[in-house]
Design a protein around this motif. Structure first.
Motif, PDB file in Angstrom:
ATOM      1  N   ASP A   7       0.871  -1.173   0.000  1.00 32.48           N
ATOM      2  CA  ASP A   7       0.000   0.000   0.000  1.00 32.48           C
ATOM      3  C   ASP A   7       0.913   1.230   0.000  1.00 32.48           C
ATOM      4  O   ASP A   7       1.393   1.669   1.050  1.00 32.48           O
ATOM      5  CB  ASP A   7      -0.914  -0.013   1.221  1.00 32.48           C
ATOM      6  N   HIS A   8       1.161   1.768  -1.188  1.00 36.54           N
ATOM      7  CA  HIS A   8       2.105   2.882  -1.330  1.00 36.54           C
ATOM      8  C   HIS A   8       1.599   4.166  -0.682  1.00 36.54           C
ATOM      9  O   HIS A   8       2.406   5.020  -0.300  1.00 36.54           O
ATOM     10  CB  HIS A   8       2.442   3.097  -2.808  1.00 36.54           C
ATOM     11  N   THR A   9       0.292   4.304  -0.523  1.00 36.21           N
ATOM     12  CA  THR A   9      -0.259   5.488   0.140  1.00 36.21           C
ATOM     13  C   THR A   9       0.196   5.532   1.596  1.00 36.21           C
ATOM     14  O   THR A   9       0.604   6.579   2.103  1.00 36.21           O
ATOM     15  CB  THR A   9      -1.799   5.478   0.069  1.00 36.21           C
ATOM     16  N   ILE A  10       0.160   4.386   2.262  1.00 38.96           N
ATOM     17  CA  ILE A  10       0.600   4.308   3.664  1.00 38.96           C
ATOM     18  C   ILE A  10       2.099   4.574   3.762  1.00 38.96           C
ATOM     19  O   ILE A  10       2.554   5.281   4.662  1.00 38.96           O
ATOM     20  CB  ILE A  10       0.233   2.935   4.263  1.00 38.96           C
ATOM     21  N   VAL A  11       2.851   4.026   2.825  1.00 42.27           N
ATOM     22  CA  VAL A  11       4.302   4.241   2.826  1.00 42.27           C
ATOM     23  C   VAL A  11       4.604   5.729   2.650  1.00 42.27           C
ATOM     24  O   VAL A  11       5.458   6.279   3.348  1.00 42.27           O
ATOM     25  CB  VAL A  11       4.988   3.390   1.738  1.00 42.27           C
ATOM     26  N   GLU A  12       3.908   6.392   1.748  1.00 43.31           N
ATOM     27  CA  GLU A  12       4.109   7.834   1.533  1.00 43.31           C
ATOM     28  C   GLU A  12       3.782   8.637   2.789  1.00 43.31           C
ATOM     29  O   GLU A  12       4.504   9.569   3.133  1.00 43.31           O
ATOM     30  CB  GLU A  12       3.264   8.339   0.356  1.00 43.31           C
ATOM     31  N   ARG A  13       2.701   8.266   3.471  1.00 36.45           N
ATOM     32  CA  ARG A  13       2.347   8.962   4.721  1.00 36.45           C
ATOM     33  C   ARG A  13       3.458   8.795   5.757  1.00 36.45           C
ATOM     34  O   ARG A  13       3.803   9.738   6.466  1.00 36.45           O
ATOM     35  CB  ARG A  13       1.033   8.419   5.288  1.00 36.45           C
ATOM     36  N   GLU A  35       3.770   1.674  14.200  1.00 39.21           N
ATOM     37  CA  GLU A  35       4.427   0.387  13.941  1.00 39.21           C
ATOM     38  C   GLU A  35       5.273   0.449  12.678  1.00 39.21           C
ATOM     39  O   GLU A  35       6.404  -0.037  12.658  1.00 39.21           O
ATOM     40  CB  GLU A  35       3.398  -0.730  13.827  1.00 39.21           C
ATOM     41  N   LEU A  36       4.760   1.064  11.651  1.00 35.66           N
ATOM     42  CA  LEU A  36       5.509   1.177  10.401  1.00 35.66           C
ATOM     43  C   LEU A  36       6.795   1.984  10.612  1.00 35.66           C
ATOM     44  O   LEU A  36       7.872   1.593  10.151  1.00 35.66           O
ATOM     45  CB  LEU A  36       4.626   1.816   9.325  1.00 35.66           C
ATOM     46  N   CYS A  37       6.700   3.070  11.352  1.00 33.95           N
ATOM     47  CA  CYS A  37       7.887   3.883  11.636  1.00 33.95           C
ATOM     48  C   CYS A  37       8.888   3.126  12.509  1.00 33.95           C
ATOM     49  O   CYS A  37      10.101   3.266  12.317  1.00 33.95           O
ATOM     50  CB  CYS A  37       7.478   5.196  12.303  1.00 33.95           C
ATOM     51  N   LEU A  38       8.385   2.322  13.427  1.00 36.03           N
ATOM     52  CA  LEU A  38       9.280   1.523  14.259  1.00 36.03           C
ATOM     53  C   LEU A  38      10.072   0.523  13.429  1.00 36.03           C
ATOM     54  O   LEU A  38      11.241   0.272  13.702  1.00 36.03           O
ATOM     55  CB  LEU A  38       8.492   0.805  15.359  1.00 36.03           C
ATOM     56  N   TRP A  39       9.452  -0.041  12.403  1.00 36.62           N
ATOM     57  CA  TRP A  39      10.182  -0.950  11.516  1.00 36.62           C
ATOM     58  C   TRP A  39      11.362  -0.216  10.879  1.00 36.62           C
ATOM     59  O   TRP A  39      12.452  -0.781  10.732  1.00 36.62           O
ATOM     60  CB  TRP A  39       9.269  -1.499  10.422  1.00 36.62           C
ATOM     61  N   ALA A  40      11.157   1.035  10.487  1.00 34.37           N
ATOM     62  CA  ALA A  40      12.238   1.804   9.860  1.00 34.37           C
ATOM     63  C   ALA A  40      13.381   2.027  10.847  1.00 34.37           C
ATOM     64  O   ALA A  40      14.557   1.952  10.466  1.00 34.37           O
ATOM     65  CB  ALA A  40      11.703   3.136   9.345  1.00 34.37           C
ATOM     66  N   PRO A  97      11.063 -11.016   9.504  1.00 32.91           N
ATOM     67  CA  PRO A  97      10.859 -10.287   8.248  1.00 32.91           C
ATOM     68  C   PRO A  97       9.895  -9.116   8.408  1.00 32.91           C
ATOM     69  O   PRO A  97       8.828  -9.267   8.998  1.00 32.91           O
ATOM     70  CB  PRO A  97      10.290 -11.342   7.300  1.00 32.91           C
ATOM     71  N   PRO A  98      10.276  -7.951   7.904  1.00 38.06           N
ATOM     72  CA  PRO A  98       9.373  -6.795   7.936  1.00 38.06           C
ATOM     73  C   PRO A  98       8.151  -7.016   7.041  1.00 38.06           C
ATOM     74  O   PRO A  98       8.187  -7.819   6.111  1.00 38.06           O
ATOM     75  CB  PRO A  98      10.228  -5.650   7.382  1.00 38.06           C
ATOM     76  N   THR A  99       7.115  -6.270   7.323  1.00 42.21           N
ATOM     77  CA  THR A  99       5.917  -6.297   6.484  1.00 42.21           C
ATOM     78  C   THR A  99       6.264  -5.714   5.109  1.00 42.21           C
ATOM     79  O   THR A  99       7.284  -5.014   4.970  1.00 42.21           O
ATOM     80  CB  THR A  99       4.795  -5.454   7.109  1.00 42.21           C
ATOM     81  N   PRO A 100       5.436  -5.946   4.098  1.00 39.70           N
ATOM     82  CA  PRO A 100       5.719  -5.363   2.772  1.00 39.70           C
ATOM     83  C   PRO A 100       5.849  -3.837   2.810  1.00 39.70           C
ATOM     84  O   PRO A 100       6.747  -3.269   2.182  1.00 39.70           O
ATOM     85  CB  PRO A 100       4.528  -5.805   1.923  1.00 39.70           C
ATOM     86  N   GLU A 101       4.958  -3.169   3.547  1.00 43.77           N
ATOM     87  CA  GLU A 101       5.042  -1.702   3.646  1.00 43.77           C
ATOM     88  C   GLU A 101       6.307  -1.283   4.370  1.00 43.77           C
ATOM     89  O   GLU A 101       6.955  -0.299   3.993  1.00 43.77           O
ATOM     90  CB  GLU A 101       3.806  -1.128   4.359  1.00 43.77           C
ATOM     91  N   ALA A 102       6.674  -2.020   5.403  1.00 40.81           N
ATOM     92  CA  ALA A 102       7.902  -1.709   6.144  1.00 40.81           C
ATOM     93  C   ALA A 102       9.119  -1.866   5.244  1.00 40.81           C
ATOM     94  O   ALA A 102      10.022  -1.026   5.268  1.00 40.81           O
ATOM     95  CB  ALA A 102       8.019  -2.601   7.376  1.00 40.81           C
ATOM     96  N   ARG A 103       9.153  -2.925   4.444  1.00 39.71           N
ATOM     97  CA  ARG A 103      10.279  -3.110   3.514  1.00 39.71           C
ATOM     98  C   ARG A 103      10.368  -1.934   2.537  1.00 39.71           C
ATOM     99  O   ARG A 103      11.458  -1.433   2.256  1.00 39.71           O
ATOM    100  CB  ARG A 103      10.136  -4.427   2.742  1.00 39.71           C
ATOM    101  N   ALA A 104       9.228  -1.484   2.035  1.00 42.22           N
ATOM    102  CA  ALA A 104       9.220  -0.350   1.098  1.00 42.22           C
ATOM    103  C   ALA A 104       9.701   0.921   1.795  1.00 42.22           C
ATOM    104  O   ALA A 104      10.494   1.681   1.233  1.00 42.22           O
ATOM    105  CB  ALA A 104       7.821  -0.156   0.519  1.00 42.22           C
ATOM    106  N   LEU A 105       9.242   1.159   3.018  1.00 43.65           N
ATOM    107  CA  LEU A 105       9.664   2.344   3.769  1.00 43.65           C
ATOM    108  C   LEU A 105      11.162   2.292   4.046  1.00 43.65           C
ATOM    109  O   LEU A 105      11.870   3.290   3.837  1.00 43.65           O
ATOM    110  CB  LEU A 105       8.877   2.446   5.078  1.00 43.65           C
ATOM    111  N   ILE A 106      11.647   1.158   4.484  1.00 43.68           N
ATOM    112  CA  ILE A 106      13.076   0.995   4.764  1.00 43.68           C
ATOM    113  C   ILE A 106      13.897   1.265   3.515  1.00 43.68           C
ATOM    114  O   ILE A 106      14.911   1.961   3.555  1.00 43.68           O
ATOM    115  CB  ILE A 106      13.351  -0.417   5.327  1.00 43.68           C
TER     116      ILE A 106
END
Length: 113
Positions: A7-13, A35-40, A97-106
């Motif tokens: 979900d690229h919208t979430i990654v952009e946010r 949670e997404l930011c914590l993965w980064a 393993p990170p989530t797909p969105e987490a991998r994209a953010l990283i």
């Protein structure tokens, strides 16, 4: 196994919560965004290393701008991205393993630094 699309919208946010150097500028009120930011931040912790309280605090202080390493430490443990001894003396990145969105953010953030 079919992986779900990112979900690229979430990654952009989430990217908007980081500065040009990849430092977290603010703590989101949304749990899913936290949670997404914590993965980064997790991705920038050393793998297979033990850090004491002072070391992990110093590292987290370099990765965010709102001066609350204790909050981030607690949340990393709560989300099971970092484990710590019961007495809080040793911290270790949890390898999973990170989530797909987490991998994209990283991936996006690693290109900034």
């Amino acid at each position: 196994m079919i992986s779900k699309p990112v979900d690229h919208t979430i990654v952009e946010r989430a990217l908007n919560l980081f500065d040009a150097q990849g430092r977290l500028t603010q703590w989101s009120s949304r749990r899913s965004m936290q949670e997404l930011c914590l993965w980064a931040l997790w991705a920038r912790l050393p793998a297979n290393s033990v850090l004491n309280d002072k070391q992990i605090t110093a590292l987290l202080d370099r990765l965010h701008l709102f001066e609350d390493a204790a909050l981030i430490r607690r949340e990393l443990v709560d989300f099971r991205l970092v484990s710590r001894k019961a007495d809080g003396s040793d911290y270790r990145r949890t390898e999973k393993p990170p989530t797909p969105e987490a991998r994209a953010l990283i991936r996006h953030l690693s290109s900034r630094s």
